[in-house]
Scaffold this motif. Structure first.
Motif, PDB file in Angstrom:
ATOM      1  N   SER A   1      44.856   0.248  21.748  1.00  0.00           N
ATOM      2  CA  SER A   1      46.178   0.562  22.282  1.00  0.00           C
ATOM      3  C   SER A   1      46.754  -0.574  23.111  1.00  0.00           C
ATOM      4  N   GLN A   2      45.904  -1.505  23.534  1.00  0.00           N
ATOM      5  CA  GLN A   2      46.355  -2.660  24.302  1.00  0.00           C
ATOM      6  C   GLN A   2      45.456  -3.843  23.977  1.00  0.00           C
ATOM      7  N   PRO A   3      45.974  -5.054  24.170  1.00  0.00           N
ATOM      8  CA  PRO A   3      45.179  -6.236  23.819  1.00  0.00           C
ATOM      9  C   PRO A   3      43.866  -6.299  24.596  1.00  0.00           C
ATOM     10  N   ILE A   4      42.850  -6.815  23.938  1.00  0.00           N
ATOM     11  CA  ILE A   4      41.523  -6.986  24.543  1.00  0.00           C
ATOM     12  C   ILE A   4      41.376  -8.433  25.000  1.00  0.00           C
ATOM     13  N   ASP A   5      40.990  -8.613  26.229  1.00  0.00           N
ATOM     14  CA  ASP A   5      40.759  -9.961  26.758  1.00  0.00           C
ATOM     15  C   ASP A   5      39.309 -10.343  26.437  1.00  0.00           C
ATOM     16  N   PHE A   6      39.097 -10.809  25.211  1.00  0.00           N
ATOM     17  CA  PHE A   6      37.745 -11.059  24.737  1.00  0.00           C
ATOM     18  C   PHE A   6      36.996 -12.061  25.611  1.00  0.00           C
ATOM     19  N   LEU A   7      37.669 -13.147  26.004  1.00  0.00           N
ATOM     20  CA  LEU A   7      37.012 -14.215  26.748  1.00  0.00           C
ATOM     21  C   LEU A   7      37.282 -14.151  28.239  1.00  0.00           C
ATOM     22  N   GLY A   8      38.064 -13.167  28.681  1.00  0.00           N
ATOM     23  CA  GLY A   8      38.403 -13.056  30.099  1.00  0.00           C
ATOM     24  C   GLY A   8      37.728 -11.915  30.806  1.00  0.00           C
ATOM     25  N   SER A   9      36.839 -11.211  30.116  1.00  0.00           N
ATOM     26  CA  SER A   9      36.129 -10.075  30.711  1.00  0.00           C
ATOM     27  C   SER A   9      34.633 -10.345  30.668  1.00  0.00           C
ATOM     28  N   THR A  10      33.950 -10.016  31.746  1.00  0.00           N
ATOM     29  CA  THR A  10      32.510 -10.232  31.782  1.00  0.00           C
ATOM     30  C   THR A  10      31.764  -9.320  30.810  1.00  0.00           C
ATOM     31  N   GLN A  11      32.389  -8.212  30.397  1.00  0.00           N
ATOM     32  CA  GLN A  11      31.739  -7.307  29.465  1.00  0.00           C
ATOM     33  C   GLN A  11      31.853  -7.781  28.021  1.00  0.00           C
ATOM     34  N   SER A  12      32.937  -8.466  27.688  1.00  0.00           N
ATOM     35  CA  SER A  12      33.182  -8.832  26.291  1.00  0.00           C
ATOM     36  C   SER A  12      32.975 -10.312  25.992  1.00  0.00           C
TER      37      SER A  12
END
Length: 307
Positions: A148-159
Motif C-alpha cells: 500500500s506504500q513504498p518500501i524503503d528497502f535500503l533505508g530500514s534496518t529490517q529490510s
C-alpha cells in the motif's frame, strides 16, 4: 653446491618468476606482516608515534559489542547468501545441462552476465531500482497491489540485509552455476542412459542418480562460495555504506570505518582496525584451508571414479 647448481640450471625459470614474486611481496606478503605489526600498536595512522600495546587491541576487540555485531552480520550474510545461491544455481544447472533444452547457451550467458558487470555499477543501479522515491521495484509492487506504500528497502534496518543479500545472490549466481555445470559434466552419459531404461526421470533422477555422483564437488563449491560471501565490501559500500544505523555493517565495513572513515568525528584507529583485520583474515584463512582440502578430496574422488 647442489643448490647453486640447481639455481644455475633453472635460472631462466626463476628469472621469469621474479616479477610475480616482487608483486606478491609488495601487495600480499608485506601487507600481511604490516597488519600484524600495526595490530600490536596503538596508532591512528596519522602520527609518527606508535605505542606498543601487545595484544591489547585484540583484548579490546573481544569486549567491543560493535565488533561482534559486525562479525555477526557477516555470518548472517554468509548464511543468507550461500545456501540460497547454491540451491538456485544447482536447479538452474540441472535444467540448463539438458541436451534437449533449446537456447541453453543463451540462458547461461544471461545468468552469467551480472558476474562480469562491475560491482560499483551493480550497486548504483540497484540503489536506484530499490529506491522508495519512484523506484521501479516499488512502482511495480504498488501497481500490482502487493503493497500500500513504498518500501524503503535500503533505508530500514529490517529490510536492508535481505535486500543486499538478494542483490548479491543475483550478481554471483552465474559463477556458482558454472561450478555446478562443471560438476555435472563428470556424470557419464551411460548413467543417464541406464536411468532412462529404468524409467527414472525428473526429481528421482536428480536425487537418486545425479546428486550422489556430484556430491564430492558440493563441499568445494560450498567453501568457495563461503569465502566469496565474506568479501562483500564493494557491494555494500556502493549500496548502503554500512547503514542505516550500522544495519548492514559487516566486518570489512567495520575495518574500513575504524581505520579511515570514522563518522562520529573520532580519530581513526589504524592499529585497532589492523587487529580486527588480522582476526577476520584468520577466519578467511581457515575457510581457505578447508577449501584446499575439499578441492583435493574432490580431485581424488574424480580420479577414483574415472579409474
Amino acid at each position: 653446491m647442489r643448490v647453486l647448481g640447481t639455481l644455475r640450471v633453472h635460472r631462466f625459470h626463476y628469472l621469469m618468476m621474479l616479477p610475480g614474486l616482487v608483486l606478491a611481496g609488495m601487495f600480499v606478503f608485506y601487507p600481511i606482516f604490516a597488519a600484524m605489526f600495526y595490530a600490536m600498536h596503538d596508532w591512528s595512522g596519522f602520527t609518527a608515534q606508535k605505542i606498543f600495546v601487545g595484544f591489547g587491541n585484540f583484548l579490546a576487540l573481544f569486549q567491543d559489542p560493535i565488533f561482534w555485531n559486525a562479525f555477526g552480520r557477516s555470518i548472517v550474510f554468509l548464511l543468507g547468501t550461500v545456501p540460497l545461491q547454491m540451491a538456485i544455481s544447482l536447479i538452474l544447472a540441472m535444467v540448463l545441462n539438458m541436451q534437449l533444452l533449446k537456447l541453453s547457451t543463451f540462458f547461461r550467458t544471461m545468468i552469467f552476465l551480472p558476474v562480469v558487470t562491475p560491482v560499483a555499477v551493480i550497486g548504483i543501479v540497484w540503489t536506484f531500482l530499490l529506491s522508495p522515491f519512484n523506484g521501479p521495484v516499488n512502482g511495480l509492487l504498488l501497481d500490482l497491489g502487493l503493497v500500500s506504500q513504498p518500501i524503503d528497502f535500503l533505508g530500514s534496518t529490517q529490510s536492508v540485509m535481505p535486500s543486499v543479500i538478494g542483490v548479491y545472490v543475483w550478481k554471483w549466481l552465474g559463477i556458482t552455476l558454472i561450478y555446478w555445470l562443471a560438476a555435472l559434466q563428470t556424470v557419464p552419459d551411460e548413467v543417464y542412459d541406464a536411468a532412462r531404461l529404468d524409467n527414472c526421470k525428473g526429481h528421482r533422477l536428480a536425487f537418486y542418480v545425479v546428486l550422489p555422483i556430484i556430491k564430492p564437488f558440493a563441499l568445494a563449491i560450498l567453501l568457495i562460495s563461503s569465502v566469496a560471501a565474506l568479501n562483500v565490501f564493494p557491494l555494500i559500500m556502493s549500496m548502503t555504506n554500512g547503514g542505516p544505523f550500522f544495519g548492514s555493517e559487516v566486518m570489512e565495513i567495520f575495518i574500513y570505518r575504524t581505520a579511515f572513515a570514522a563518522d562520529d568525528g573520532s580519530i581513526p584507529q589504524l592499529g585497532y582496525a589492523a587487529a580486527a583485520g588480522v582476526l577476520f583474515g584468520a577466519v578467511l584463512l581457515g575457510l581457505t584451508a578447508l577449501q584446499a582440502l575439499a578441492t583435493r578430496r574432490t580431485r581424488m574422488a574424480t580420479a577414483g571414479s574415472k579409474a
